[in-house]
Enzyme design. Structure first.
Site, PDB file in Angstrom:
ATOM      1  N   SER A 333      40.779  47.011  40.991  1.00  0.00           N
ATOM      2  CA  SER A 333      40.357  46.123  42.117  1.00  0.00           C
ATOM      3  C   SER A 333      41.156  46.465  43.317  1.00  0.00           C
ATOM      4  CB  SER A 333      40.822  44.509  41.697  1.00  0.00           C
ATOM      5  OG  SER A 333      40.825  43.820  42.980  1.00  0.00           O
ATOM      6  N   LYS A 339      44.179  44.315  37.807  1.00  0.00           N
ATOM      7  CA  LYS A 339      43.075  44.172  37.239  1.00  0.00           C
ATOM      8  C   LYS A 339      42.615  45.506  36.527  1.00  0.00           C
ATOM      9  CE  LYS A 339      39.995  41.569  37.192  1.00  0.00           C
ATOM     10  NZ  LYS A 339      39.122  41.327  38.184  1.00  0.00           N
ATOM     11  N   GLU A 346      29.642  47.019  32.694  1.00  0.00           N
ATOM     12  CA  GLU A 346      28.901  46.164  33.480  1.00  0.00           C
ATOM     13  C   GLU A 346      27.980  46.843  34.255  1.00  0.00           C
ATOM     14  OE1 GLU A 346      31.672  44.171  35.829  1.00  0.00           O
ATOM     15  OE2 GLU A 346      33.177  44.631  34.679  1.00  0.00           O
TER      16      GLU A 346
END
Length: 515
Positions: A333, A339, A346
């Protein structure tokens, strides 16, 4: 209240003194200067248009026209910006066509040789990045033909004998789709191999199986991974079937009605590796069902990959914690330093929308077209190119991800007791004792209710507690309770039992040539 293009207005009452912004209930003009509205650009004058037309190269189809198309029309109608991807197939088709024309006596052997030599030189120029693609030559076919004419002169003008761009483009497109399917099939097998490799690394690992995203029954991880291998196998089968129906040759159908010249369509069909020529010349140039079937197969594959992506994204979350992707297939991130995101999967999930959209685009494009060819069909290429590129990327990254994840056995082991995964096995135990299944289901349900009350597992219930529900229970019930015992009780063909899964693993290792 009247507004103009330069008017700003608000509809609030007078602001408090602490308000950062000042609003007025009455409209006020912005501090910005009025925007100038550009005067629409008019087309060139007749004299200018004539001068432009005279400066342009004459179209190969321009014999009956007195003036050339405008620049706007040329920009709007060109397809060379994307259909140049068909150059290999276009040259291949032209080689076969030239050879057939010579064989039939429609051109000389000398002309054929000049054409073949010129096409070979053009192919080299394209592959070396030295070919000059020109938008004013509209598409890949006319770019190559015009370049061939520039190169060898008169013989090139004979190449289009008994051929229209209508059958030419369909020949190119079928050849391209055929090659694309072959490439996708290779990538599908690579993903299957990756999934099977992952399964072999995790022999004996039991995970919760889900229905409705609720705990259902215990399954071997290998069994779950092989479910995706099976789905991809059917995806491959659809492409193989599609390829077989696609593999018929439109070349020689010409614009729509065929030709009065003595061509041999069977010769060109065989030279290009097709099964046979398409029987009906109108059908040959007008239908795109082979493309619709291809994109439909890709869309189904994309849905399967999206489901795989969804499962792994969930399993990588803190809430599940079943898998840990390696750093090599994860991203971070820009603001949250902790993260570690499974972004590739995804995007697999997200890009499925593109592949589905490509199919819908083609269905919509084709639904209202009369026979035979219509220029609308120029728009069939880009969705296909996009679908193929996207599905290849999805397959590749899914295979890469599969080889770069680890399953957190300890976390999974701790998760297994929740959900009473052995309840159905308990019902099977009762059936083996002669109890009707509906009664067995009820008894097992009451046993689960007792566990919920006591906050324990079925395995933790004493024999007396079980007999308080029904006296049929005996000491051997404990051979059916607990996920490890439950797994061993599955014996039906295709089930998650250890022996059944081992047989499935052996089958796929042989089929995928991994042993």
């Amino acid at each position: 209240m009247v507004f103009t293009a330069t008017l700003c207005s608000s509809f609030t009452s007078a602001p408090s003194s602490s308000s950062r912004y000042s609003f007025s209930a009455t409209p006020s003009y912005c501090a910005f200067p009025p925007r100038r509205i550009a005067t629409p650009r008019m087309g060139p004058s007749p004299a200018q248009a004539q001068a432009q037309a005279q400066s342009k190269e004459a179209k190969l189809w321009g014999g009956r026209f007195k003036e050339g198309v405008t620049d706007a029309v040329e920009r709007f109608t060109e397809s060379i910006s994307f259909d140049k991807q068909l150059y290999k197939q276009d040259i291949k088709g032209s080689r076969a066509h030239a050879s057939m024309l010579a064989h039939q006596g429609l051109i000389s052997a000398s002309d054929r040789d000049s054409i073949l030599e010129g096409l070979e030189e053009i192919e080299k120029l394209i592959e070396n990045g030295e070919f000059n693609w020109r938008a004013d030559r509209e598409d890949v076919h006319m770019n190559i033909e015009a370049a061939l004419t520039d190169m060898i002169g008169e013989p090139a003008k004979k190449l289009h004998t008994a051929r229209s761009r209508n059958d030419q483009v369909l020949t190119d497109f079928r050849l391209w789709c055929r090659d694309a399917i072959d490439g996708i099939l290779v990538s599908m097998k690579q993903l299957q191999v990756s999934l099977l490799t992952l399964a072999l690394r995790n022999e004996g690992l039991i995970v919760p199986g889900y229905t409705h995203l609720q705990r259902a029954q215990p399954v071997l991880l290998q069994h779950l991974l092989l479910a995706y291998v099976e789905e991809i196998e059917r995806d491959a089968g659809r492409l193989v079937d599609c390829r077989a129906r696609m593999n018929f040759c439109p070349l020689g159908a010409c614009a729509l009605a065929g030709t009065g010249l003595p061509i041999d369509r069977f010769m060109t069909s065989e030279a290009l590796g097709f099964t046979a020529p398409l029987r009906n010349s109108i059908d040959a140039v007008s239908d795109r069902d082979f493309v619709l079937e291809f994109l439909s197969a890709n869309a189904i594959t994309a849905v399967h990959l999206s489901r795989l992506g969804e499962e792994w994204v969930l399993w990588a979350s803190e809430e599940f914690g079943f898998i840990t992707p390696s750093d090599s297939v994860s991203t971070g991130s820009s603001i949250m330093p902790q993260k570690k995101n499974p972004d590739p999967m995804e995007l697999v999930r997200g890009k499925s929308a593109r592949v589905i959209g490509d199919l819908v685009t083609l269905l919509t494009l084709c639904k209202g077209l009369p026979h035979a060819y219509n220029r609308d069909l120029q728009e069939d290429k880009e969705p296909v190119f996009d679908s193929v590129k996207t599905i290849l990327g999805m397959l590749e990254v899914s295979a890469e991800f599969a080889l770069n994840i680890s399953f957190n056995r300890e976390r999974i082991q701790k998760a297994l007791p929740a959900g009473h995964l052995d309840a159905t096995t308990l019902a099977d135990y009762l059936v083996n004792k002669g109890v009707p299944f509906r009664t067995s289901h009820d008894i097992a349900g009451k046993s689960v209710a007792l566990c919920t009350l006591k906050n324990c597992q079925l395995l933790d219930l004493s024999l007396d507690e079980l007999r308080s529900i029904n006296p049929v229970f005996e000491e051997d019930v404990y051979d059916f309770l607990g996920v490890e015992n439950a797994i061993q009780k599955f014996v039906s063909y295709g089930s998650t039992g250890s022996a059944c899964v081992a047989s499935q693993i052996d089958y796929w290792m042989k089929k995928l040539e991994m042993k």
